[in-house]
Design a protein around this motif. Structure first.
Motif, mmCIF file in Angstrom:
data_model
loop_
_atom_site.group_PDB
_atom_site.id
_atom_site.type_symbol
_atom_site.label_atom_id
_atom_site.label_comp_id
_atom_site.label_asym_id
_atom_site.label_seq_id
_atom_site.Cartn_x
_atom_site.Cartn_y
_atom_site.Cartn_z
ATOM 1 N N GLN A 231 101.930 75.371 -15.120
ATOM 2 C CA GLN A 231 102.744 76.367 -15.796
ATOM 3 C C GLN A 231 103.719 77.033 -14.839
ATOM 4 O O GLN A 231 103.399 77.230 -13.660
ATOM 5 C CB GLN A 231 101.850 77.448 -16.429
ATOM 6 C CG GLN A 231 100.919 76.934 -17.507
ATOM 7 C CD GLN A 231 100.031 78.031 -18.072
ATOM 8 O OE1 GLN A 231 99.849 79.080 -17.462
ATOM 9 N NE2 GLN A 231 99.488 77.778 -19.266
ATOM 10 N N VAL A 232 104.886 77.407 -15.376
ATOM 11 C CA VAL A 232 105.815 78.261 -14.663
ATOM 12 C C VAL A 232 105.725 79.635 -15.318
ATOM 13 O O VAL A 232 105.751 79.759 -16.562
ATOM 14 C CB VAL A 232 107.262 77.717 -14.692
ATOM 15 C CG1 VAL A 232 107.788 77.573 -16.099
ATOM 16 C CG2 VAL A 232 108.176 78.602 -13.867
ATOM 17 N N LEU A 233 105.583 80.680 -14.506
ATOM 18 C CA LEU A 233 105.357 82.029 -15.013
ATOM 19 C C LEU A 233 106.609 82.870 -14.841
ATOM 20 O O LEU A 233 107.347 82.726 -13.853
ATOM 21 C CB LEU A 233 104.187 82.690 -14.276
ATOM 22 C CG LEU A 233 102.876 81.892 -14.198
ATOM 23 C CD1 LEU A 233 101.797 82.725 -13.511
ATOM 24 C CD2 LEU A 233 102.427 81.443 -15.577
ATOM 25 N N SER A 234 106.815 83.786 -15.807
ATOM 26 C CA SER A 234 107.960 84.694 -15.747
ATOM 27 C C SER A 234 107.498 86.098 -16.107
ATOM 28 O O SER A 234 106.628 86.272 -16.989
ATOM 29 C CB SER A 234 109.061 84.243 -16.718
ATOM 30 O OG SER A 234 110.163 85.134 -16.673
ATOM 31 N N ASN A 235 108.047 87.090 -15.410
ATOM 32 C CA ASN A 235 107.714 88.492 -15.654
ATOM 33 C C ASN A 235 108.725 89.063 -16.644
ATOM 34 O O ASN A 235 109.834 89.443 -16.269
ATOM 35 C CB ASN A 235 107.747 89.266 -14.337
ATOM 36 C CG ASN A 235 107.412 90.735 -14.514
ATOM 37 O OD1 ASN A 235 106.810 91.113 -15.514
ATOM 38 N ND2 ASN A 235 107.796 91.543 -13.545
ATOM 39 N N ASP A 236 108.351 89.088 -17.903
ATOM 40 C CA ASP A 236 109.258 89.563 -18.953
ATOM 41 C C ASP A 236 108.758 90.912 -19.459
ATOM 42 O O ASP A 236 107.781 90.983 -20.218
ATOM 43 C CB ASP A 236 109.333 88.561 -20.106
ATOM 44 C CG ASP A 236 109.908 87.228 -19.648
ATOM 45 O OD1 ASP A 236 110.807 87.218 -18.785
ATOM 46 O OD2 ASP A 236 109.418 86.184 -20.136
ATOM 47 N N SER A 237 109.459 91.977 -19.062
ATOM 48 C CA SER A 237 109.092 93.348 -19.482
ATOM 49 C C SER A 237 107.621 93.615 -19.209
ATOM 50 O O SER A 237 106.872 94.117 -20.066
ATOM 51 C CB SER A 237 109.403 93.556 -20.977
ATOM 52 O OG SER A 237 110.778 93.365 -21.237
ATOM 53 N N ASP A 238 107.222 93.236 -18.004
ATOM 54 C CA ASP A 238 105.845 93.436 -17.547
ATOM 55 C C ASP A 238 104.832 92.608 -18.337
ATOM 56 O O ASP A 238 103.626 92.860 -18.256
ATOM 57 C CB ASP A 238 105.459 94.921 -17.602
ATOM 58 C CG ASP A 238 106.259 95.753 -16.617
ATOM 59 O OD1 ASP A 238 106.623 95.201 -15.562
ATOM 60 O OD2 ASP A 238 106.516 96.934 -16.908
ATOM 61 N N ASN A 239 105.298 91.680 -19.086
ATOM 62 C CA ASN A 239 104.421 90.728 -19.750
ATOM 63 C C ASN A 239 104.597 89.355 -19.101
ATOM 64 O O ASN A 239 105.698 88.976 -18.710
ATOM 65 C CB ASN A 239 104.743 90.631 -21.242
ATOM 66 C CG ASN A 239 104.429 91.916 -21.975
ATOM 67 O OD1 ASN A 239 103.396 92.536 -21.728
ATOM 68 N ND2 ASN A 239 105.322 92.312 -22.879
ATOM 69 N N VAL A 240 103.515 88.639 -19.011
ATOM 70 C CA VAL A 240 103.558 87.322 -18.382
ATOM 71 C C VAL A 240 103.895 86.274 -19.428
ATOM 72 O O VAL A 240 103.184 86.127 -20.435
ATOM 73 C CB VAL A 240 102.224 86.983 -17.701
ATOM 74 C CG1 VAL A 240 102.290 85.606 -17.078
ATOM 75 C CG2 VAL A 240 101.854 88.036 -16.680
ATOM 76 N N THR A 241 104.987 85.571 -19.195
ATOM 77 C CA THR A 241 105.356 84.449 -20.064
ATOM 78 C C THR A 241 104.978 83.155 -19.351
ATOM 79 O O THR A 241 105.405 82.896 -18.215
ATOM 80 C CB THR A 241 106.857 84.459 -20.366
ATOM 81 O OG1 THR A 241 107.191 85.667 -21.049
ATOM 82 C CG2 THR A 241 107.242 83.268 -21.220
ATOM 83 N N ARG A 242 104.191 82.360 -20.027
ATOM 84 C CA ARG A 242 103.712 81.104 -19.439
ATOM 85 C C ARG A 242 104.373 79.935 -20.161
ATOM 86 O O ARG A 242 104.269 79.812 -21.386
ATOM 87 C CB ARG A 242 102.188 80.989 -19.546
ATOM 88 C CG ARG A 242 101.437 82.067 -18.773
ATOM 89 C CD ARG A 242 99.932 81.963 -18.992
ATOM 90 N NE ARG A 242 99.211 82.976 -18.241
ATOM 91 C CZ ARG A 242 98.757 82.827 -16.996
ATOM 92 N NH1 ARG A 242 98.956 81.666 -16.369
ATOM 93 N NH2 ARG A 242 98.120 83.806 -16.389
ATOM 94 N N THR A 243 105.050 79.081 -19.400
ATOM 95 C CA THR A 243 105.674 77.888 -19.972
ATOM 96 C C THR A 243 104.961 76.654 -19.427
ATOM 97 O O THR A 243 104.902 76.449 -18.194
ATOM 98 C CB THR A 243 107.168 77.828 -19.618
ATOM 99 O OG1 THR A 243 107.816 79.006 -20.115
ATOM 100 C CG2 THR A 243 107.814 76.595 -20.219
ATOM 101 N N ASP A 244 104.394 75.869 -20.332
ATOM 102 C CA ASP A 244 103.684 74.657 -19.903
ATOM 103 C C ASP A 244 104.675 73.611 -19.414
ATOM 104 O O ASP A 244 105.744 73.413 -20.010
ATOM 105 C CB ASP A 244 102.868 74.088 -21.057
ATOM 106 C CG ASP A 244 101.642 74.931 -21.359
ATOM 107 O OD1 ASP A 244 101.088 75.517 -20.409
ATOM 108 O OD2 ASP A 244 101.261 75.018 -22.543
ATOM 109 N N LEU A 245 104.288 72.940 -18.348
ATOM 110 C CA LEU A 245 105.109 71.887 -17.753
ATOM 111 C C LEU A 245 104.384 70.551 -17.866
ATOM 112 O O LEU A 245 103.144 70.501 -17.980
ATOM 113 C CB LEU A 245 105.381 72.201 -16.272
ATOM 114 C CG LEU A 245 106.079 73.531 -15.966
ATOM 115 C CD1 LEU A 245 106.049 73.796 -14.456
ATOM 116 C CD2 LEU A 245 107.518 73.518 -16.473
ATOM 117 N N GLU A 246 105.141 69.483 -17.802
ATOM 118 C CA GLU A 246 104.538 68.152 -17.747
ATOM 119 C C GLU A 246 103.923 67.962 -16.355
ATOM 120 O O GLU A 246 104.552 68.255 -15.326
ATOM 121 C CB GLU A 246 105.586 67.077 -18.001
ATOM 122 C CG GLU A 246 106.173 67.107 -19.395
ATOM 123 C CD GLU A 246 105.150 66.770 -20.464
ATOM 124 O OE1 GLU A 246 104.193 66.011 -20.158
ATOM 125 O OE2 GLU A 246 105.295 67.262 -21.596
#
Length: 720
Positions: A222-237
């Protein structure tokens, strides 16, 4: 850039993982950096691109350093580890627990707001999570900032339990991670800024270098992003390349449009196209061969478009795509080429410490495409951006070959090969003798000590012959410790040792042995079957001291010992001279004269003999000798038994009276008494029988019946 510090790095030879290292030049996302901002790194926009998917990512941030944020823990005995934030037993990151997930590998950005610096962070696994089973991963990371470094390496510590492998070169890193259940692995790289364009080639589970060393399976990347103090997780191949770049997804879309246009033009105009997976792929055939170290031959290569064939050394297998290039062909127009010679160590943009190969090794031939249209190989000078390799199925087209390095000495492996015979021998330490040597061409025969067996071909030379023209030689004497170009602390052998004789060829035509002074470049050894021609001998050092030790004084010792003289003067020797047979003839005037000489008295009148002279007792002390010479002793001894007129005449002469009065040594009772009986003649004369008590009766008894010449009675009278 920091150097590689891991002593446990294993050999990594999977060519399949080279694609990310090499694809930087093939599919660059240069447009991702087009929207560069003047703002600080902490406010920079970044995107993660995998395939056709683009994900904006925002960095996590805090007012602490990356080391403190990651919070890597090791036991106290590793407190000097530069990557540790605090002591602990988890061997894991304890600062990123909120972002960790079991059986998952995460990648994200972190910003230290205290100094407004950004970092690329990798975290695998989850510490103290019962659902985390551990796992393995191999990442090839390219395009890293040149002014950055690995701020944290999890796990990289000095112990045999540290199994992770870290290979770090310039802007490229290859890392093999292996983490246990309820633990993490990972790392933090500094220097991320608005020029960042990092490519990550992942390999998880069975595709990872350390597959089998952990029981768990990585289920998600996963690649993680800090969006408004929430963790957004994007699954990767799990098996596709990921790029982290500064910019926005709009920049990526614009770049894709430009790329599509370029592709169209390429298809129409046959101009540059980095995607060479066409109907006619590139191919290369590179066979095992011998080389003089300056060139190699590529047996066959096909370049669908114009290009080159580059020669890489085996550091390519460790992920160093740029630094591994040690040779490149001339510019090649599209087509197929046979037996293409490639010069080594002459590459545009590269600098080398050597000018030729000096050791055998594996080299890799790789076709590269001409992408800039300047007909110049720019892959190295552009740090891998231009003139990248051709690929097939997403992997670089390559072929490897084992290269055996030889020089002119290899030509000596002809019908007449070099030979040498070096037998065990003794030496004074200054020279040795080579029994036979054959040099097909002019040369020398060198003497090496046993450090040659440890690989020190140059430093082991301790002697060399004179220049030898081609031919056979016998009994060549080689002086030791006199070698051109060598310095020695000794001038001769002082201990026995094993030495090795080795024929060397004269390769510089100066008739001088230059092997040492050229550090092994010139006048190398003759070889046979790829190995140096040698023979060894056990050499025993012998000096003058050793030879003299054979002539010990022990030979003289026994001949001069008192033991030799002693037996000649023993009473046993004197005793037989007083046998009755001897006494009889000694009473003649002729006998008295000769027996009274000092010469006769010396051997027979030993203290043992003289002792009994006065009393008739064989063992009286020397004090008895004094009265035997008195006139009183002489008168009765001479007159009573033996003073016939014939006897008196010769024995009463003043000459006779002076030393012993009438032949004292021969006619004394002491001589007569022991010789009459065998018992008296025994060497034990003095001890058991020479007491005064014994002498008195024996002398009286024996005087009358025996043929002692009548000496017993007068002696007895004198004793009484």
């Amino acid at each position: 850039m920091e150097p590689d510090s891991n002593g446990y790095r294993s050999s990594y030879r999977r060519l399949a993982t080279l694609v990310v290292v090499l694809s930087l030049a093939l599919v660059p996302l240069s447009g991702l950096g087009a929207a560069q901002q003047a703002s600080a790194a902490g406010n920079q926009s970044y995107v993660a691109v995998q395939g056709e998917e683009c994900t904006p990512i925002t960095a996590f941030s805090d007012n602490e350093s990356a080391i403190e944020y990651y919070d890597y823990r090791l036991p106290e005995n590793f407190s000097d580890n530069p990557y540790v934030n605090a002591t602990g037993t988890s061997f894991s990151s304890e600062g990123t627990t909120d972002l960790q997930a079991p059986n998952t590998s995460n990648v994200f950005l972190y910003t230290d707001t205290a100094n407004d610096s950004a970092y690329l962070v990798f975290v695998h696994g989850a510490v103290d999570n019962e659902s985390a089973d551990g796992g393995v991963a191999t990442f090839n990371v390219t395009g890293l900032p040149e002014d950055g470094n690995w701020t944290v390496r999890d796990d990289d510590y000095d112990a045999n339990t540290s199994t992770d492998n870290w290979t770090v070169t310039n802007t490229t890193s290859t890392v093999d991670w292996d983490w246990d259940e309820e633990a993490t692995d990972g790392g933090v790289y500094s220097g991320i800024d608005n020029d960042t364009n990092v490519t990550i080639e992942p390999a998880f589970n069975e595709d990872a270098e350390m597959y089998g060393s952990a029981d768990g399976v990585v289920e998600s990347w996963q690649v993680l992003s800090n969006d408004s103090d929430n963790v957004t997780r994007t699954d990767l191949e799990l098996n596709e390349t990921l790029q982290i770049s500064a910019g926005t997804c709009d920049d990526v879309d614009a770049d894709d449009t430009d790329t599509d246009t370029d592709d169209t033009d390429t298809d129409t105009d046959d101009t540059d196209d980095t995607d060479t997976d066409t109907d006619e792929p590139a191919t290369v055939n590179f066979e095992d061969q011998e080389s003089d170290g300056t060139t190699v031959t590529v047996d066959n290569v096909t370049v669908p478009e114009d290009g080159y064939v580059a020669i890489h050394n085996d550091s390519l297998l460790d992920g160093d795509a740029v630094g591994s290039v040690i040779g490149v062909s001339e510019y090649l127009e599209a087509g197929t080429y046979d037996n293409l010679t490639v010069e080594l160590f002459d590459v545009p943009g590269a600098e080398f410490d050597e000018s030729e190969l000096t050791e055998n090794g594996t080299l890799i031939a790789m076709p590269h495409e001409e992408t800039t249209g300047d007909e110049s190989y720019d892959f190295v000078s552009s740090n891998g951006t231009d003139d990248g390799p051709y690929t097939d199925g997403g992997e670089a087209v390559t072929d490897d070959a084992d290269i055996t390095v030889g020089n002119d000495t290899d030509e000596n492996e002809t019908d007449e090969t070099a030979a040498v015979t070096f037998d065990d021998q003794e030496t004074d330490g200054t020279s040795v003798t080579v029994q036979n040597v054959t040099v097909p061409e002019d040369g020398h025969v060198a003497i090496h000590n046993d450090t040659l067996l440890d690989g020190d071909a140059v430093g082991s030379v301790i002697g060399v012959s004179e220049y030898l023209e081609a031919g056979d030689y016998e009994d060549i004497e080689v002086e030791l410790f006199d070698v051109p170009g060598a310095e020695f602390d000794e001038s001769e052998l002082t201990e026995s040792a094993t030495l090795i004789a080795m024929p060397h060829e004269e390769t510089t035509d100066d008739e001088s042995y230059d092997f040492v002074s050229s550090n092994g470049t010139d006048d190398g050894p003759y070889t046979d079957g790829g190995e140096a021609v040698t023979d060894d001998a056990d050499v025993t050092v012998v000096n003058d001291t050793d030879e003299n030790e054979t002539e010990t004084p022990a030979d003289d010792t026994p001949t001069d010992t008192p033991e030799d003289d002693t037996p000649t003067d023993t009473p046993a020797d004197d005793t037989p001279t007083d046998t009755p047979a001897d006494d009889t003839p000694t009473d003649t005037p002729a006998d008295d004269t000769s027996t009274d000489t000092p010469a006769d008295d010396t051997p027979t009148d030993t203290p043992a003999d003289d002792t009994p002279v006065d009393d008739g007792t064989p063992t009286d002390t020397p004090a008895d000798d004094t009265p035997t010479d008195t006139p009183a002793d002489d008168t009765p001894a001479d007159d009573t038994p033996t003073d016939t007129p014939a006897d008196d005449t010769p024995t009463d002469t003043p000459a006779d009276d002076t030393p012993t009065d009438d032949g004292t040594p021969t006619d004394t009772p002491a001589d007569d008494t022991p010789t009459d009986t065998p018992a008296d003649d025994t060497p034990a004369d003095d001890t058991p029988t020479d007491t005064p008590a014994d002498d008195t009766p024996e002398d009286d008894d024996e005087a009358t019946p025996t043929d002692d010449g009548g000496t017993a009675s007068p002696a007895g009278t004198a004793g009484e």
